[in-house]
Design an enzyme around this catalytic site. Structure first.
Site, mmCIF file in Angstrom:
data_model
loop_
_atom_site.group_PDB
_atom_site.id
_atom_site.type_symbol
_atom_site.label_atom_id
_atom_site.label_comp_id
_atom_site.label_asym_id
_atom_site.label_seq_id
_atom_site.Cartn_x
_atom_site.Cartn_y
_atom_site.Cartn_z
ATOM 1 N N CYS A 42 -16.239 1.428 0.518
ATOM 2 C CA CYS A 42 -15.066 0.599 0.838
ATOM 3 C C CYS A 42 -14.684 0.705 2.310
ATOM 4 C CB CYS A 42 -13.895 0.971 -0.061
ATOM 5 S SG CYS A 42 -13.319 2.665 0.120
ATOM 6 N N ARG B 73 -13.310 -8.888 1.506
ATOM 7 C CA ARG B 73 -11.903 -8.603 1.207
ATOM 8 C C ARG B 73 -11.071 -9.861 1.498
ATOM 9 N NH1 ARG B 73 -9.742 -3.441 1.310
ATOM 10 N NH2 ARG B 73 -7.820 -4.523 0.763
ATOM 11 N N ARG C 235 0.882 -1.182 0.000
ATOM 12 C CA ARG C 235 0.000 0.000 0.000
ATOM 13 C C ARG C 235 0.908 1.217 0.000
ATOM 14 N NH1 ARG C 235 -5.336 1.304 3.513
ATOM 15 N NH2 ARG C 235 -6.078 -0.077 1.871
ATOM 16 N N ASP D 182 -17.175 7.072 -1.511
ATOM 17 C CA ASP D 182 -15.918 6.915 -0.765
ATOM 18 C C ASP D 182 -15.668 8.240 -0.045
ATOM 19 O OD1 ASP D 182 -13.421 6.036 0.104
ATOM 20 O OD2 ASP D 182 -12.468 6.099 -1.865
ATOM 21 N N HIS E 80 -7.310 0.720 -6.457
ATOM 22 C CA HIS E 80 -7.542 -0.146 -5.286
ATOM 23 C C HIS E 80 -8.211 -1.435 -5.783
ATOM 24 C CE1 HIS E 80 -7.786 -1.346 -1.262
ATOM 25 N NE2 HIS E 80 -8.664 -0.499 -0.767
ATOM 26 N N GLN F 17 -10.099 -4.011 -3.458
ATOM 27 C CA GLN F 17 -11.398 -3.564 -2.952
ATOM 28 C C GLN F 17 -12.498 -3.820 -3.982
ATOM 29 O OE1 GLN F 17 -12.091 -2.120 0.236
ATOM 30 N NE2 GLN F 17 -14.107 -2.747 -0.480
#
Ligand code: CP
Ligand code: NVA
Length: 320
Positions: free
Chosen positions: A275, A303, A109, A235, A136, A139
């Site tokens: 998310c 996830r 990340r 988001d 991402h 996700q």
């Protein structure tokens, strides 16, 4: 190279895999999740090690990869910028050369996508994108698995990915890493994203890396983006790394809050996803995220299941 690698693959953005590979991955995720729910031990990654490198904060990504790897019989090494030489300017290429000689798989990340690409270019083992400024993909894997579980027919081959064709996903908010990844998924799997962002925060198809811009439509008004949507999603207004813009963003995004009115113009059975982490009263009302159409907890749990399938695929290839 360790035994078991025939063809090394990285997972740096959603478009790294084809539709047919996604069909396989979602079916594996379904099987692996079922085993987990039945308390059946499944440890195909015994003696394999995952290095997780975090240059930004995380709850879900860390727990899902770490728990997932242990459940599959492997182990994990957790590194952050603060507690490794990554924070003291060791070149990313050198870090990649060293770390990938000691582990079987790396999850990163970080900030710029170019950084994970440089790491991958010097890695002996597969690299997974655990979020960058641009993408991402893990996700969106979880989001799609969640949508399929709730809405797709299940046949002998698994969830019918063809049923995604023609569906509409409404994206309300920032043209960020999540939005870019939704666009890539739409291009590969044949659905459409209705995007509504404040001006100045639009998605950039060149950054998103989509060739066919017919996979998304832009709407000035978020209510129009939600009209007829099968899934409404949003988001945070300020992603990690953009904190200096927070005040300006709070003003610019004030009308981009998913509320009951937006859900009311979507399909009657539309799902809501986020998310997480969420800010109730900013990008979504508490009524929506805690309401009956919200599937955010399934989304978070998935996830782990889908990343277990991803790790299995990258390390062992197709099973059976
Ligand atoms: N959704 C997500 O990636 O959450 P974390 O930042 O907690 O990992
Ligand atoms: N867009 C958000 C997602 C967090 C999981 C961020 O990058 O901070």
């Amino acid at each position: 190279m360790k035994p078991g690698y025939s063809l090394m693959r990285h997972y740096l953005q959603f478009k790294d895999f084809r539709a047919e590979e996604y069909a396989y991955l979602f079916e594996r995720a379904r099987v692996i999740k079922q085993r987990f729910k039945n308390y059946e031990k499944y440890q195909p990654l015994t003696d394999r090690t995952l290095a997780m490198i975090f240059e930004k904060a995380s709850t879900r990504t860390r727990v899902s990869f770490e728990a997932g790897m242990y459940q599959m019989g492997g182990s994990v090494v957790h590194l952050t910028t603060g507690d490794s030489q990554l924070g003291r300017s060791e070149p990313i290429e050198d870090s990649a050369r060293v770390i990938s000689r000691m582990v079987d798989l790396v999850m990163i990340r970080t900030f710029e996508q170019s950084k994970i690409e440089r790491f991958a270019a010097h890695s002996r083992v597969p690299v997974i994108n655990g979020l960058t400024n641009e993408f991402h993909p893990c996700q969106i894997l979880a989001d799609l698995l969640t949508y399929l579980e709730h809405r797709a027919p299940l046949n002998a081959q698994g969830y019918d990915l063809g049923s995604l064709k023609g569906k509409v996903v409404a994206w309300v908010g920032d043209g960020n890493n999540m939005a870019n990844t939704w666009l890539q998924a739409a291009e590969i799997l044949g659905f459409t994203v209705h995007v509504s962002t404040p001006s100045g925060y639009e998605v950039d198809p060149a950054v998103a890396g989509v060739r066919d811009t017919s996979c998304y439509r832009v709407f000035k008004n978020p209510l129009d983006a939600c009209r007829g949507a099968h899934l409404v999603t949003t988001d945070v207004w300020t992603s990690m790394g953009y904190e200096a813009e927070n005040e300006a963003r709070i003003k610019a995004f004030a009308d981009w809050c998913v509320d009951a009115e937006m859900m009311a113009v979507a399909q009657p059975d539309a799902l809501f996803m986020h998310c997480l982490p969420a800010h109730r009263g900013e990008e979504v009302t508490a009524e929506v995220i805690d309401g009956p159409q919200s599937v955010v907890w399934d989304e978070a749990e998935n996830r782990m299941h889908v990343q277990k399938a991803l790790m299995e695929y990258l390390l062992l290839g197709r099973i059976g």
